[in-house]
Design a protein around this motif. Structure first.
Motif, short mmCIF file in Angstrom:
data_model
loop_
_atom_site.label_atom_id
_atom_site.label_comp_id
_atom_site.label_asym_id
_atom_site.label_seq_id
_atom_site.Cartn_x
_atom_site.Cartn_y
_atom_site.Cartn_z
N ALA A 53 0.49 -1.36 -0.50
CA ALA A 53 0.06 -0.02 -0.12
C ALA A 53 0.73 1.46 0.10
N SER A 54 2.57 0.88 0.85
CA SER A 54 2.95 2.30 0.70
C SER A 54 3.54 2.70 -0.98
N SER A 56 1.55 2.54 -3.90
CA SER A 56 0.92 3.06 -5.04
C SER A 56 0.45 4.69 -5.21
N PRO A 57 0.87 5.51 -3.94
CA PRO A 57 0.56 6.62 -4.20
C PRO A 57 1.73 7.30 -4.28
N ALA A 175 -0.84 3.78 3.28
CA ALA A 175 -1.85 4.52 2.30
C ALA A 175 -1.16 6.00 2.74
N SER A 178 2.23 7.54 3.45
CA SER A 178 3.44 7.73 2.17
C SER A 178 4.07 8.99 1.48
N ILE A 258 -6.06 -1.37 -5.02
CA ILE A 258 -3.92 -1.10 -4.40
C ILE A 258 -3.48 -0.38 -5.60
N GLY A 276 -4.81 10.34 -2.24
CA GLY A 276 -4.25 9.83 -1.55
C GLY A 276 -4.63 9.02 -0.39
N PHE A 279 -7.53 6.96 -1.18
CA PHE A 279 -6.24 5.70 -0.83
C PHE A 279 -6.86 5.35 0.52
N ALA A 280 -6.18 5.94 1.13
CA ALA A 280 -6.16 5.60 2.80
C ALA A 280 -7.09 5.84 3.64
N THR A 283 -8.39 2.39 2.56
CA THR A 283 -7.88 1.12 3.07
C THR A 283 -8.46 1.06 4.87
#
Length: 420
Positions: A53-54, A56-57, A175, A178, A258, A276, A279-280, A283
């Motif tokens: 996950a770290s 992807s952004p 996420a 990052s 992801i 981002g 996205f977090a 998650t």
């Protein structure tokens, strides 16, 4: 926490071998420290998606740095997922030889090394580090359900909720942090990614006492007496293939998100930092499904209603991304997130519920996750290739709606009350 009866735990979940009397004594010693065991499970689980996950952004930054195409960029996330499947093949072999505790400890060390290799100034290292990280996560993924079935036989569903929730919590943290970490380190995506090796190191240290307890009294003696298990191959079971199919399809829809959710949103006008955060958030809300669905599943004779629920949520969210991705991004992120969390929680719980014993749970875990992640690895790469070929996200999202429908049909078959 209620401690399981050690006499129920005469079979090591990762093997078809029965421990010697000294092995039973070591197991009793380990279960006499349930807090140590629980902390180790939680910290290991925090690492099971954070490394994925770290990144992807930061994909757009990484792509620009190395001059990668959309298809090549998809390999940044596809390579680790591919080795989630390939690494799962060796997990039972290593556990049989060295024991679950030591293999999990080494996997956490390998994960930290893989994360650091990934940020070296080479595109080969970028992919090579992903290979190491994916292999390490595969070992964690495959062995954890068997360990839980072995050490918490009366609380398998609730412990599945704990480790699944911790896994998602780690992904949420990664996420969300990052991009801020990148900014804090002066725009260095390398430093941002390298930070997550610390989490792996902490988890490895927390797991070390379990290695000492399990090995200090017995060494290899734990593995010298054969016995246990039905001997039936899960690869010949229709039910095992149904469980595996659901695992594969829910993994496919998860890893496409992801890899590409932040990019989908930024391509429709959203800023990179906001994407981002969305996205977090996606998650984070997975925790609701990850905690709730396994608990409900453990109380149901059939889990078919839960299959309809999770596939419906994810399908609705994907349809929303197709129609109005940026305008209602938070809503789609919430729907997909609850469905994603419920999907992985249900898939892992089905491994336990459809298994008659710890041996079968370990075998079915290895089968479903090996095949499942090999299928899932196609997702990010395939979506990136379709995007590059068509110039938009319409076709990839339509394909994912088909994946949701197929998962519904396969999941309904897997959710019936039977055992392998």
């Amino acid at each position: 926490m209620t401690r399981p009866d050690p006499d129920q735990l005469l079979v090591d979940a990762e093997t078809d071998l029965r421990p010697t009397p000294s092995g039973v004594a070591a197991r009793r010693a380990l279960l006499a420290h349930p807090v140590v065991l629980l902390v180790g499970v939680v910290l290991a689980s925090l690492n099971m998606r954070a490394a994925l996950a770290s990144i992807s952004p930061l994909v757009s930054e990484i792509s620009a740095h190395f001059g990668l195409s959309s298809t090549a960029s998809s390999l940044v996330t596809s390579v680790p997922v591919l080795f989630l499947g390939l690494g799962g093949i060796i997990a039972p072999v290593l556990a049989k030889r060295f024991g679950t505790e030591l293999v999990l400890f080494c996997a956490l060390v390998l994960l930290g090394v893989g994360i650091l290799v990934r940020v070296l100034p080479s595109v080969v290292a970028l992919y090579g580090g992903g290979l190491l990280a994916g292999t390490a996560i595969a070992l964690l993924n495959v062995l954890m359900p068997g360990l839980i079935k072995r050490d918490f036989p009366d609380r398998a569903a609730s412990m599945t909720s704990v480790y699944t929730g911790a896994m998602i919590a780690g992904a949420t943290l990664a996420a969300a942090a990052s991009v801020p970490l990148e900014k804090a380190f002066g725009g260095s995506w390398q430093a941002s990614l390298a930070t997550w090796s610390l989490l792996a190191g902490i988890a490895a240290l927390a797991w070390l006492p379990q290695v000492v307890i399990a090995w200090g009294r017995t060494g290899h003696e734990t593995k010298v007496v054969a016995g246990g298990g039905s001997g039936k191959s899960v690869w010949r079971s229709a039910l095992a293939w149904q469980v595996t199919g659901f695992m594969a399809l829910q993994s496919l829809w998860t890893y496409v998100l992801i890899a590409w959710l932040p990019t989908i949103l930024t391509d429709h006008g959203m800023s990179r930092s906001t994407a981002g955060v969305v996205f977090a958030f996606n998650t984070l809300v997975q925790l609701a499904g990850a905690f709730g669905v396994p608990l409900l599943a453990g109380r149901m004779s059939s889990q078919r209603l839960l299959v309809v629920l999770v596939t419906g949520l994810v399908g609705t969210g994907y349809a929303g991304l197709l129609v109005a991705p940026a305008a209602y991004a938070w809503l789609w992120a919430a729907l997909i997130g609850v469905g994603q969390g419920g999907g992985i929680g249900l898939a892992l719980t089905l491994i336990v519920l459809r298994s008659g014993d710890a041996h079968t749970a370990a075998r079915l875990s290895g089968m479903s996750q090996t095949v499942g992640y090999l299928v899932a690895a196609v997702g990010p790469f395939g979506a990136g290739a379709l995007y590059q070929a068509t110039g938009n996200w319409t076709v990839p999202l339509v394909v994912m709606l088909g994946v949701c429908l197929t998962a519904l049909l396969v999941g309904l078959a897997a959710a019936r009350r039977r055992t392998v």
